[in-house]
Design an enzyme around this catalytic site. Structure first.
Site, PDB file in Angstrom:
ATOM      1  N   SER A 140       0.867  -1.186   0.000  1.00  0.00           N
ATOM      2  CA  SER A 140       0.000   0.000   0.000  1.00  0.00           C
ATOM      3  C   SER A 140       0.898   1.228   0.000  1.00  0.00           C
ATOM      4  O   SER A 140       2.037   1.171   0.480  1.00  0.00           O
ATOM      5  CB  SER A 140      -0.892   0.010   1.250  1.00  0.00           C
ATOM      6  OG  SER A 140      -1.495   1.273   1.437  1.00  0.00           O
ATOM      7  N   TYR A 153      -1.863   0.227  10.843  1.00  0.00           N
ATOM      8  CA  TYR A 153      -1.992  -0.169   9.439  1.00  0.00           C
ATOM      9  C   TYR A 153      -0.763   0.285   8.657  1.00  0.00           C
ATOM     10  O   TYR A 153      -0.192  -0.483   7.883  1.00  0.00           O
ATOM     11  CB  TYR A 153      -3.262   0.417   8.816  1.00  0.00           C
ATOM     12  CG  TYR A 153      -3.385   0.086   7.344  1.00  0.00           C
ATOM     13  CD1 TYR A 153      -3.632  -1.226   6.939  1.00  0.00           C
ATOM     14  CD2 TYR A 153      -3.234   1.069   6.370  1.00  0.00           C
ATOM     15  CE1 TYR A 153      -3.711  -1.553   5.584  1.00  0.00           C
ATOM     16  CE2 TYR A 153      -3.314   0.749   5.019  1.00  0.00           C
ATOM     17  CZ  TYR A 153      -3.563  -0.554   4.628  1.00  0.00           C
ATOM     18  OH  TYR A 153      -3.633  -0.874   3.298  1.00  0.00           O
TER      19      TYR A 153
END
Length: 252
Positions: A140, A153
């Site tokens: 990501s 995250y």
């Protein structure tokens, strides 16, 4: 048997789109997921639409005993894996550090980091045995820079970035490619899961611009996986045109 791809988290989003893309190109597919009903439905759809062989494996990547039971003793016909796509992953919550739910932290770490490790550990022997193969880790842009209220995250996706780099170096002697793909904002189930079913909050994430779509990432994954044997894309950051990084998006 045709070329074989193994995709984790194949029941939705990037994983499902990747399975459909490779099946459309006549690849045999090993698809994994926790939701058996969706997994079986996808397997049936791929077989009927593309006339390919599909092996659905229903397990949770967070549980190493399940990973090992399913992947360490694959049927002989399915052991010649050409590409592993570590796609299973998620974000849960978007809160300041002090307000975060510890269970959310555990789930993200267990899925995004440990799950990737468990699956890769089980599959790598097949690749080494053939002295070839390709591991594609779905990271990501949160693994490239950080943003407020992304804390754990962000940390898990930085781990994916680092692990991809080290795997690339360690598996070089076995002629195994390793690619990390780092998507930006994408209109999948991602935000709905992050906000725990709050569709209003999920929709707000993508208002005012066109984000990436799952098919975009599937096409990019296929491109990376089908380059000549001497070419490897090690690291790839992908955003929609409206997004520059994790925290700068033009809406208008």
């Amino acid at each position: 048997m045709q070329k074989i791809i193994l995709i984790t988290g194949a029941t939705s989003g990037f994983g499902k789109a990747i399975a459909e893309k490779f099946a459309a190109e006549a690849w045999s597919c090993i698809i994994t997921g926790r939701r058996k009903d969706r997994l079986d439905q996808l397997a049936q759809e791929l077989k009927q639409k593309f006339s390919v062989q599909v092996l659905p494996l229903n397990f949770d990547v967070r549980k190493n005993e399940e990973v090992t039971a399913n992947l360490s003793s694959l049927p002989a016909a399915w052991q010649n894996i050409d590409v592993l796509v570590n796609n299973a992953g998620l974000a849960l919550g978007r809160n300041n550090f002090n307000d975060c739910d510890l269970d959310d932290w555990d789930t993200m770490i267990d899925t995004n980091v440990k799950g990737l490790l468990y699956v890769t550990k089980a599959v790598v022997p097949y690749l080494i045995n053939r002295n070839q193969g390709h591991i594609i880790n779905m990271g990501s842009i949160a693994g490239k820079d950080v943003y407020p209220m992304g804390n754990v995250y962000n940390a898990t996706k930085h781990a994916v970035n680092s692990l991809s780099q080290s795997l690339r170096m360690e598996l070089l002697q076995h002629r195994i490619k390793v690619t990390a793909i780092h998507p930006g904002a994408a209109d999948t189930e991602f935000s709905n899961v992050r906000f725990k079913g709050d569709q209003l909050k999920s929709d707000e994430v993508y208002e005012g611009y066109e984000p990436l779509h799952a098919k975009d990432i599937a096409d990019i994954t296929y491109y990376c996986a089908t380059l000549p044997a001497h070419v490897c894309i090690n690291d790839l950051v992908v955003t929609c045109t409206a997004q520059a990084n994790s925290f700068l998006t033009f809406k208008g």
